[in-house]
Write an enzyme that holds these catalytic residues in place. Structure first.
Site, PDB file in Angstrom:
ATOM      1  N   LYS A  33       0.879  -1.159   0.016  1.00 29.30           N
ATOM      2  CA  LYS A  33      -0.022   0.003  -0.100  1.00 29.30           C
ATOM      3  C   LYS A  33       0.723   1.329  -0.151  1.00 29.30           C
ATOM      4  O   LYS A  33       0.570   2.273   0.567  1.00 29.30           O
ATOM      5  CB  LYS A  33      -1.262  -0.020   1.101  1.00 29.30           C
ATOM      6  N   THR A  37       1.215  -0.773  -7.205  1.00 27.17           N
ATOM      7  CA  THR A  37       0.356  -0.718  -8.496  1.00 27.17           C
ATOM      8  C   THR A  37       0.695   0.480  -9.346  1.00 27.17           C
ATOM      9  O   THR A  37       0.456   0.155 -10.444  1.00 27.17           O
ATOM     10  CB  THR A  37      -0.817  -1.258  -8.166  1.00 27.17           C
ATOM     11  N   TRP A  38       0.608   1.570  -8.623  1.00 25.30           N
ATOM     12  CA  TRP A  38       0.573   2.793  -9.485  1.00 25.30           C
ATOM     13  C   TRP A  38       1.948   2.725 -10.086  1.00 25.30           C
ATOM     14  O   TRP A  38       2.014   3.177 -11.447  1.00 25.30           O
ATOM     15  CB  TRP A  38       0.612   3.810  -8.431  1.00 25.30           C
ATOM     16  N   HIS A  90       7.957  -7.109  -2.905  1.00 32.65           N
ATOM     17  CA  HIS A  90       7.647  -6.311  -1.397  1.00 32.65           C
ATOM     18  C   HIS A  90       9.020  -6.576  -0.594  1.00 32.65           C
ATOM     19  O   HIS A  90       8.895  -6.285   0.622  1.00 32.65           O
ATOM     20  CB  HIS A  90       6.390  -6.905  -0.705  1.00 32.65           C
ATOM     21  N   ALA A 114      -0.413   4.751   4.763  1.00 33.61           N
ATOM     22  CA  ALA A 114      -0.058   3.516   4.147  1.00 33.61           C
ATOM     23  C   ALA A 114      -0.753   2.390   5.238  1.00 33.61           C
ATOM     24  O   ALA A 114      -1.405   1.546   4.740  1.00 33.61           O
ATOM     25  CB  ALA A 114       1.356   3.168   4.112  1.00 33.61           C
ATOM     26  N   ALA A 115      -0.595   2.971   6.482  1.00 37.77           N
ATOM     27  CA  ALA A 115      -1.142   1.777   7.561  1.00 37.77           C
ATOM     28  C   ALA A 115      -2.793   1.897   7.466  1.00 37.77           C
ATOM     29  O   ALA A 115      -3.391   0.762   7.353  1.00 37.77           O
ATOM     30  CB  ALA A 115      -1.022   2.245   8.967  1.00 37.77           C
ATOM     31  N   SER A 117      -4.531   2.387   4.650  1.00 40.51           N
ATOM     32  CA  SER A 117      -4.867   1.774   3.241  1.00 40.51           C
ATOM     33  C   SER A 117      -4.581   0.172   3.468  1.00 40.51           C
ATOM     34  O   SER A 117      -5.514  -0.676   3.048  1.00 40.51           O
ATOM     35  CB  SER A 117      -3.997   2.213   2.351  1.00 40.51           C
TER      36      SER A 117
END
Length: 293
Positions: A33, A37-38, A90, A114-115, A117
């Site tokens: 997160k 993907t971006w 990752h 991020a957490a 998400s």
């Protein structure tokens, strides 16, 4: 030096050791997160130079560490690709065999954003399906979830070492701290989620320059539009990283794409405790870069 080994119920960094790298490979190393993907989508658009990708994004850019797909199958798919490869991981850089000619991109995000998400992504996963594929029963902590606030507070207080759980605060700081220490190396680029949000075209051009990819000016508008959050969400069926049907909704994977609201979850003393922990885990200059607006 042999890379560190990172393992979880569905990941194993050791799968990289037998992978034949190419000189022009692109490795996208992120925490969950943080814009994985971006960044994969941006690399796909730069490599193919068209929004009409030849296959779904997870097929073009497989997650090599993911043990749910047999390692020989992943290696074979990547070996068959005749375009410039861009591979998701990752695993922190100290868990990878660094190929001197390949290019590495590490993406960072405000850790609290991020957490949040990550919490919502957890709600979107079909845990029973994951247990079926991995053979690991659903943990009680995943069945009886805390509220968002309580989960984020626990996340900031976690003592798990990076080898135990890379997605908790110490693991995130270890991943980014290692990359920060290498930031002057010529085959590493650090990208910040906030910069992608604030100036997508500028960041795409910076990534293209780092990858030595020339893009005709006439193509930039279409590529930048295709990399936008709205377009990614509209094409979630072909963009979300879910080749095995583990998500309840691929659209929900692209939840908001915004930054800055997570800190509002915490009371002032909770936020101060988080900041003190971060100060113990990473250098001040990295923290300033990581937490800037």
């Amino acid at each position: 030096m042999t890379p560190h080994r990172y393992r979880s119920h569905d990941e194993d960094s050791r799968r990289w050791l037998s992978f034949p790298m190419r000189d022009d490979d692109i490795v996208i190393s992120t925490r969950s997160k943080h814009g994985t993907t971006w960044t994969q989508m941006i690399c796909a658009l730069l490599v193919f130079q068209t929004p009409d990708l030849p296959a779904p994004l997870p097929e073009l850019s497989p997650w090599l560490d993911w043990t749910i797909t047999p390692v020989d199958e992943v290696h074979a798919k990547l070996a068959a690709q005749d375009h410039r490869r861009f591979i998701k991981t990752h695993t922190p850089l100290d868990g990878l065999p660094i190929h001197p000619a390949a290019r590495y991109i590490v993406v960072a995000r405000h850790p609290l954003d991020a957490a949040v998400s990550l919490y919502h992504q957890g709600s979107n996963l079909i845990r029973e399906r994951i247990a079926e594929l991995t053979g690991v029963p659903v943990p009680a902590s995943k069945k009886n979830r805390l509220s968002l606030h309580d989960w984020v507070v626990n996340w900031t207080r976690a003592e798990n070492g990076p080898r135990e759980d890379l997605d908790m605060l110490p693991g995130v700081m270890a991943h980014l701290g290692d990359a920060w220490a290498r930031r002057e190396e010529p085959n590493l680029l650090l990208v910040h989620y906030a910069d992608l949000s604030a100036d997508l075209e500028g960041e795409m051009r910076r990534i293209a320059a780092y990858l030595d990819i020339d893009v005709p000016e006439s193509r930039w508008p279409a590529l930048v539009k295709a990399a936008s959050f709205a377009e990614m969400k509209a094409n979630a069926e072909h963009r979300a990283p879910d080749p095995k049907g583990l998500m309840r909704s691929k659209v929900a994977f692209f939840r908001r794409g915004t930054s800055g609201a997570a800190a509002e979850l915490l009371a002032s003393e909770e936020l101060a405790a988080y900041e003190a922990r971060v100060a113990d885990l990473i250098p001040e200059d990295l923290s300033a870069w990581l937490h800037r607006p």
